[in-house]
Each structure stands twice: as C-alpha cells, then as structure tokens.
Design an enzyme around this catalytic site. Structure first.
Site, PDB file in Angstrom:
ATOM      1  N   ASP A  37      70.526  72.283  43.785  1.00 58.42           N
ATOM      2  CA  ASP A  37      70.100  73.425  44.612  1.00 58.42           C
ATOM      3  C   ASP A  37      70.823  74.714  44.242  1.00 58.42           C
ATOM      4  OD1 ASP A  37      69.584  71.536  47.696  1.00 58.42           O
ATOM      5  OD2 ASP A  37      68.432  71.731  45.855  1.00 58.42           O
ATOM      6  N   ASP A  74      58.868  56.486  47.060  1.00 54.13           N
ATOM      7  CA  ASP A  74      58.883  55.031  46.796  1.00 54.13           C
ATOM      8  C   ASP A  74      60.186  54.370  47.240  1.00 54.13           C
ATOM      9  OD1 ASP A  74      59.826  56.703  44.593  1.00 54.13           O
ATOM     10  OD2 ASP A  74      60.261  54.828  43.566  1.00 54.13           O
ATOM     11  N   LEU A  75      61.313  55.070  47.114  1.00 53.83           N
ATOM     12  CA  LEU A  75      62.589  54.451  47.497  1.00 53.83           C
ATOM     13  C   LEU A  75      62.715  54.345  49.022  1.00 53.83           C
ATOM     14  CD1 LEU A  75      64.942  56.166  44.878  1.00 53.83           C
ATOM     15  CD2 LEU A  75      63.931  53.868  44.792  1.00 53.83           C
ATOM     16  N   ARG A 119      62.857  79.995  54.348  1.00 53.52           N
ATOM     17  CA  ARG A 119      63.030  78.569  54.691  1.00 53.52           C
ATOM     18  C   ARG A 119      64.497  78.193  54.742  1.00 53.52           C
ATOM     19  NH1 ARG A 119      59.793  74.548  51.111  1.00 53.52           N
ATOM     20  NH2 ARG A 119      60.953  73.226  52.536  1.00 53.52           N
ATOM     21  N   LYS A 175      70.980  73.760  56.769  1.00 53.09           N
ATOM     22  CA  LYS A 175      69.571  73.335  56.913  1.00 53.09           C
ATOM     23  C   LYS A 175      69.450  71.842  56.610  1.00 53.09           C
ATOM     24  CE  LYS A 175      66.676  74.085  53.372  1.00 53.09           C
ATOM     25  NZ  LYS A 175      65.928  72.920  52.859  1.00 53.09           N
ATOM     26  N   ASN A 176      70.071  71.401  55.523  1.00 47.67           N
ATOM     27  CA  ASN A 176      69.861  70.029  55.069  1.00 47.67           C
ATOM     28  C   ASN A 176      70.689  68.998  55.834  1.00 47.67           C
ATOM     29  OD1 ASN A 176      68.023  71.106  53.362  1.00 47.67           O
ATOM     30  ND2 ASN A 176      69.214  70.816  51.484  1.00 47.67           N
ATOM     31  N   VAL A 185      68.104  66.117  38.123  1.00 45.14           N
ATOM     32  CA  VAL A 185      67.678  65.574  39.419  1.00 45.14           C
ATOM     33  C   VAL A 185      66.175  65.713  39.634  1.00 45.14           C
ATOM     34  CG1 VAL A 185      67.969  65.771  41.928  1.00 45.14           C
ATOM     35  CG2 VAL A 185      69.955  66.000  40.413  1.00 45.14           C
ATOM     36  N   CYS A 228      55.821  69.339  45.413  1.00 43.49           N
ATOM     37  CA  CYS A 228      56.041  70.771  45.634  1.00 43.49           C
ATOM     38  C   CYS A 228      56.412  71.377  44.269  1.00 43.49           C
ATOM     39  CB  CYS A 228      57.144  70.995  46.641  1.00 43.49           C
ATOM     40  SG  CYS A 228      58.692  70.377  46.035  1.00 43.49           S
ATOM     41  N   ARG A 252      58.214  64.418  43.673  1.00 37.70           N
ATOM     42  CA  ARG A 252      58.973  64.032  44.880  1.00 37.70           C
ATOM     43  C   ARG A 252      58.350  62.842  45.597  1.00 37.70           C
ATOM     44  NH1 ARG A 252      61.311  69.256  47.597  1.00 37.70           N
ATOM     45  NH2 ARG A 252      62.954  67.815  48.175  1.00 37.70           N
ATOM     46  N   PRO A 253      58.272  61.716  44.913  1.00 41.43           N
ATOM     47  CA  PRO A 253      57.719  60.504  45.528  1.00 41.43           C
ATOM     48  C   PRO A 253      58.626  60.008  46.661  1.00 41.43           C
ATOM     49  CG  PRO A 253      58.802  59.967  43.463  1.00 41.43           C
ATOM     50  CD  PRO A 253      58.814  61.478  43.575  1.00 41.43           C
TER      51      PRO A 253
HETATM   52  C1  EPZ Z   1      67.150  66.696  49.390  1.00 37.50           C
HETATM   53  O1  EPZ Z   1      65.796  66.508  48.975  1.00 37.50           O
HETATM   54  C2  EPZ Z   1      67.267  68.169  49.737  1.00 37.50           C
HETATM   55  N1  EPZ Z   1      66.369  68.494  50.840  1.00 37.50           N
HETATM   56  C3  EPZ Z   1      66.917  69.018  48.515  1.00 37.50           C
HETATM   57  O2  EPZ Z   1      67.129  70.383  48.865  1.00 37.50           O
HETATM   58  C4  EPZ Z   1      67.874  68.653  47.379  1.00 37.50           C
HETATM   59  O3  EPZ Z   1      67.499  69.374  46.222  1.00 37.50           O
HETATM   60  C5  EPZ Z   1      67.783  67.149  47.103  1.00 37.50           C
HETATM   61  O4  EPZ Z   1      68.062  66.408  48.317  1.00 37.50           O
HETATM   62  C6  EPZ Z   1      68.790  66.698  46.050  1.00 37.50           C
HETATM   63  O5  EPZ Z   1      70.068  67.036  46.435  1.00 37.50           O
HETATM   64  C7  EPZ Z   1      66.757  68.183  52.104  1.00 37.50           C
HETATM   65  O6  EPZ Z   1      67.813  67.644  52.334  1.00 37.50           O
HETATM   66  C8  EPZ Z   1      65.801  68.576  53.190  1.00 37.50           C
HETATM   67  P1  EPZ Z   1      66.120  63.267  46.690  1.00 37.50           P
HETATM   68  P2  EPZ Z   1      65.235  65.008  48.758  1.00 37.50           P
HETATM   69  O7  EPZ Z   1      65.359  62.228  47.417  1.00 37.50           O
HETATM   70  O8  EPZ Z   1      65.833  64.100  49.747  1.00 37.50           O
HETATM   71  C9  EPZ Z   1      63.599  61.269  43.241  1.00 37.50           C
HETATM   72  C10 EPZ Z   1      66.563  72.627  49.139  1.00 37.50           C
HETATM   73  O9  EPZ Z   1      66.393  73.528  48.309  1.00 37.50           O
HETATM   74  N2  EPZ Z   1      63.119  60.330  44.262  1.00 37.50           N
HETATM   75  O10 EPZ Z   1      67.596  63.134  46.534  1.00 37.50           O
HETATM   76  O11 EPZ Z   1      63.757  65.083  48.663  1.00 37.50           O
HETATM   77  C11 EPZ Z   1      63.014  62.654  43.440  1.00 37.50           C
HETATM   78  O12 EPZ Z   1      61.730  62.734  42.866  1.00 37.50           O
HETATM   79  C12 EPZ Z   1      65.977  71.262  48.885  1.00 37.50           C
HETATM   80  O13 EPZ Z   1      67.225  72.748  50.203  1.00 37.50           O
HETATM   81  C13 EPZ Z   1      62.336  59.253  43.875  1.00 37.50           C
HETATM   82  O14 EPZ Z   1      62.045  59.068  42.695  1.00 37.50           O
HETATM   83  O15 EPZ Z   1      65.833  64.688  47.304  1.00 37.50           O
HETATM   84  C14 EPZ Z   1      64.011  63.549  42.761  1.00 37.50           C
HETATM   85  O16 EPZ Z   1      63.707  63.574  41.374  1.00 37.50           O
HETATM   86  C15 EPZ Z   1      65.168  71.208  47.601  1.00 37.50           C
HETATM   87  N3  EPZ Z   1      61.878  58.398  44.815  1.00 37.50           N
HETATM   88  C16 EPZ Z   1      65.339  62.822  42.986  1.00 37.50           C
HETATM   89  O17 EPZ Z   1      65.008  61.484  43.384  1.00 37.50           O
HETATM   90  C17 EPZ Z   1      62.163  58.563  46.152  1.00 37.50           C
HETATM   91  O18 EPZ Z   1      61.730  57.727  46.976  1.00 37.50           O
HETATM   92  C18 EPZ Z   1      66.180  63.442  44.078  1.00 37.50           C
HETATM   93  O19 EPZ Z   1      65.427  63.441  45.254  1.00 37.50           O
HETATM   94  C19 EPZ Z   1      62.960  59.669  46.531  1.00 37.50           C
HETATM   95  C20 EPZ Z   1      63.435  60.535  45.565  1.00 37.50           C
END
Ligand code: EPZ
Length: 423
Positions: free
Chosen positions: A309, A128-129, A401, A26-27, A331, A120, A125-126
């Site tokens: 995950d 900003d990056l 999902r 999926k991811n 995370v 969620c 899940r901001p």
């Molecule tokens: C991806 O989410 C996955 N989803 C998530 O899987 C997975 O848990 C996550 O990566 C971490 O491995 C998909 O690939 C569709 P992140 P993503 O940006 O990209 C913070 C599942 O169950 N952050 O790596 O949203 C954020 O708040 C899902 O399949 C910022 O602060 O994850 C979090 O604490 C759940 N600012 C951390 O980074 C930003 O701009 C990791 O988020 C972006 C993220």
C-alpha cells in the site's frame, strides 16, 4: 448514482512545515465493524476515520438491522436484532472488505449469502483462501448468479494452511472461528498490525484468540461474545503517505503525530536509505528533507516487509530522485496502473511484469491526471507537490476512501490544494 466528479488542483509546493495528525486506521476499522455482528450487545468504537469505505460498511450493517448512533468522538453499533439478508450489491461492490461480513454472519448464524466481490484496479483479488477456510470448518459453499451462499449448520474448528498470508482470509476465518465449536488453527496467516487489532477486539468481547502477529493463530471458539468499547489505532499507511509527501518537497520539516512508529519500520528504513532525515518518538515521526532523494530498490512483501500500500507513493517520490530504482510488486498482480499517469507528468518509469524501473528526472510538470485506485491517487498528490505548475487530479473519490480530511491536513503544512467539481 452520479459518480463523484470532483478533482484536486494542486500547485508545486514550497517547503512543507508543521504537524499532521493521523486518523484511525481504515484497514483496522473495517474488520472490527464486521466483527460487531458477532455479538447481540452494544459496541462503541472511538477514532473511527470518517471515510467513504467506513460509511459503506456502516450502510451494510444497517442493512442487516444494526442500530448505529454517533457522537463527535465515537460510533455505537447495536447488533441485537439482525436479519440475515443478502446485502445490497450496489454497496458491497464498492468495498472488498464487505466480504468480511461472510465470516461474521457465518459465526453468528451459521450461514450467509453475499455478492461475490469483484476485482478492482490492482488485481483479480479472488477469495479462494477465504472459502478454503470456511469449507475446512464444515461449510458448504455454492455460487450462482454472482451470489456466494455459505452454510455450516455445525461450524467447527479446523487446521487451515493459507497458501498466501492473505490479510482478508486471515480476518474472515478468525471471524467465523470466534464462535465455532473447538479450535481453529490458521497457518501461514497474515501478521499485519490490523490482524493483531482484530484479535485484540475479539478477545475484548470475551473471545480467545492466540498468536496474532505471528504466522500461526489459534482461535478457540466460545459460546458467546459480549459488547465492548475500543479505540481504533492510527492508520500506518496514511502516516507513511504523509512521510513521503514531506520527503518529496526539499527543505520540508514535518512532524507526523499520533502514529505507531514500529508499524512503519520498513518505510522508515527505506526512506532513510534515500537520504531523508527521520527522527521517531513514542508516537511521532519527524521528516526533514534537506536534499535530493537518492533512489533505492523496493520490494513489496506481506508484513513486516515493505507494504504494497506504500508502493505507488514511493515510486512517485523516486521520479525526481538521483539515479535509478527498481520496484518489485510481489503482492498484487496489477499495481502499476498509475505509472502511465506519472509518465504523463514527465516521469521516466518502465514496467516489466511485476517490476518497474524508475530513472530520476530533473523535474515533473503539472497536467491533468486521474487516480486509478486509492494509493495511486496518493502517489499523484506526491508527484503534484514536486511538479512545476498546477496538477489536476480527477477521480478523487478513490482518495476519499482512505484519507480523512486530506485537504485540511495538507493545507495545514503549506500545500496549495483545492477541491473543485469537474465541469
Ligand atoms: C488488504 O486487502 C488491504 N485491505 C489492502 O489495502 C492491502 O493492500 C492488502 O490487504 C495487502 O496488505 C483491507 O484491509 C481492507 P490480501 P486484502 O487478501 O485482504 C491474494 C488499501 O489500499 N489472495 O492480503 O484483499 C490476492 O489476490 C487496500 O487500503 C488470493 O489469491 O489483501 C493478492 O494478490 C488495497 N486468494 C494477495 O493475496 C484469496 O483468497 C494479497 O491479498 C485472498 C487473497
């Protein structure tokens, strides 16, 4: 639209045996679907999992005018005629990955407007990056009425340091940079297998991405990207989940097929620490659970650390293990919502901020519980396999999902599971 009001009824499992075939990731598929917007030629994808998140992303692509056709083995997407509209908020709010459309639309059109993705169950899940990257590449960003508008008449290469190795931000910046003028360097980027797969896909379309899988990626912008065909790799989190399902039921012997064992090494190592017997081959992982689980400590980290995950699933496994285990979630800030549901089944888990201590109990007992997110739902299934009597899991749209044909796959290895409508 009426919420999916179905539930699973699962009985305590007898030893599981047989094979589980893992579906496409999926991811990995979600960012690749967004990437199809970067070319006006046809793209054919094989092994795309039949999941609601994928359907939602395809609905969003169709909303831009993409032509989508399906055969039994593949999905073809044609983004020749694309209208750069604001996508339907009723769909974008269902999947966080919809925000990956920003990078692709920026790359194709130099501008876009998307609903701000909400938080969620597992955290704020901001983004900003993501936005930091786009603005470094010359984009102006404004936010009003819940819409993020991004405009970059001249999208250019930049050096971007990610304060956290965010998977989504790494993917979004790669998507915007693929067609930008010059080279974009992403430092402290995510190194997940899904990042490598997206880079491989962009390169297959004629892009030029280097360093994927390391903590620094260079995206050399190219003038255009062509169509291509590719096969989505197996879902490492689905595979890890079935490993833990097998480990949860004593005397089980289950072979998980169509996997990439290297993508699961932290899960394999931690599961081995609990005493579970694991044999791996080129594309399979065999799990024998011939004794009590010995509880261990888990700390989630960005890849190649233990995947967040898999945190809920491992906690569920340890609820009836020997001794105590400490689970640290580094995370996401709120990924223990499912714990109260496990404790209702008789688990003994205490949360302290981003850590939790699980003390093994002799047995769980089935009751009615609710999935709070995708992986929490998987954790409840693992608990249900171990719990005396019957467990009813509600809100299973979360599970749909991310787990293709889950009842079929579970029944095949001996699980008594039934999907019924909530009355
Ligand atoms: C991806 O989410 C996955 N989803 C998530 O899987 C997975 O848990 C996550 O990566 C971490 O491995 C998909 O690939 C569709 P992140 P993503 O940006 O990209 C913070 C599942 O169950 N952050 O790596 O949203 C954020 O708040 C899902 O399949 C910022 O602060 O994850 C979090 O604490 C759940 N600012 C951390 O980074 C930003 O701009 C990791 O988020 C972006 C993220």
């Amino acid at each position: 639209m009426e919420k999916n009001t179905e539930k699973f009824i699962i009985k305590k499992a007898l030893p599981l045996s047989g094979d589980v075939r893992i579906s496409g990731s999926k991811n990995a598929a979600l960012p690749i679907l967004a990437a199809t917007l970067l070319t006006d030629r046809g793209v054919t994808l094989e092994n795309v999992p039949a999941l609601s998140d994928i359907e939602d992303m395809l609905t969003l692509l169709s909303g831009f005018g993409a032509k989508i056709s399906r055969s039994t083995k593949a999905i073809s997407i044609g983004c020749e005629q694309i209208e750069n509209r604001v996508p339907d908020h009723n769909v974008t709010k269902k999947i966080r990955a919809s925000f990956l459309l920003a990078g692709a639309l920026l790359g194709r059109f130099g501008k876009c407007s998307l609903p701000m993705p909400g938080g969620c169950g597992i955290g704020l899940r901001p983004v900003d990056l993501h936005l930091k990257g786009f603005s470094a590449m010359g984009a102006d960003i404004s936010m009003e009425h819940g819409l993020v508008s991004i405009s970059a008449p001249y999208l250019h290469g930049a050096g971007i340091y990610l304060d956290f190795p965010s998977v989504g931000a790494t993917e979004n910046i790669m998507l915007a940079a693929a067609l930008a003028q010059g080279v974009t360097f992403i430092y402290n980027c995510a190194t997940e297998p899904e990042i490598v797969e997206l880079a491989d896909f962009i390169n297959l379309m004629g892009g030029f991405v280097e360093g994927a899988g390391t903590d620094s990626i260079a995206v050399h912008g190219v003038p255009f990207l062509r169509g291509c065909s590719c096969r989505i790799s197996p879902d490492r989190i689905e595979a890890g989940t079935y490993m833990l399902m097998a480990a949860a039921v004593k005397d089980s012997d289950v072979c998980i097929k169509n996997v990439v064992p290297q993508h699961l090494s932290p899960v394999i190592h931690k599961l081995t620490e609990t005493g579970v017997q694991i044999v791996t081959g080129d594309n399979f992982i065999r799990v024998n659970s011939n004794g009590l689980i010995k509880n261990t400590d888990i700390k989630t980290l960005p890849y190649p650390g233990f995947p967040t995950d898999m945190q809920a699933q491992f906690m569920a496994l340890m609820t009836t293990g020997r001794g105590s285990g400490i689970v640290k979630e580094t995370v996401f800030e709120n990924r223990f919502m499912y714990v109260s549901e496990l404790n209702r089944m008789g688990a003994d888990i205490k949360i302290d901020g981003r850590s939790a201590v699980v003390n093994g109990v002799r047995h769980l007992s089935g009751t009615d519980v609710k999935a709070t997110d995708l992986r929490a739902g998987a954790a409840l299934i693992i608990a249900a396999l171990m719990a005396d009597g019957k467990t009813e899991i509600g809100e299973i749209h979360h599970i749909d999902r991310g787990y293709e044909n889950i009842e079929e796959k579970l029944k095949k290895i001996g699980v008594e599971i039934e999907r019924v409508r909530e009355n």
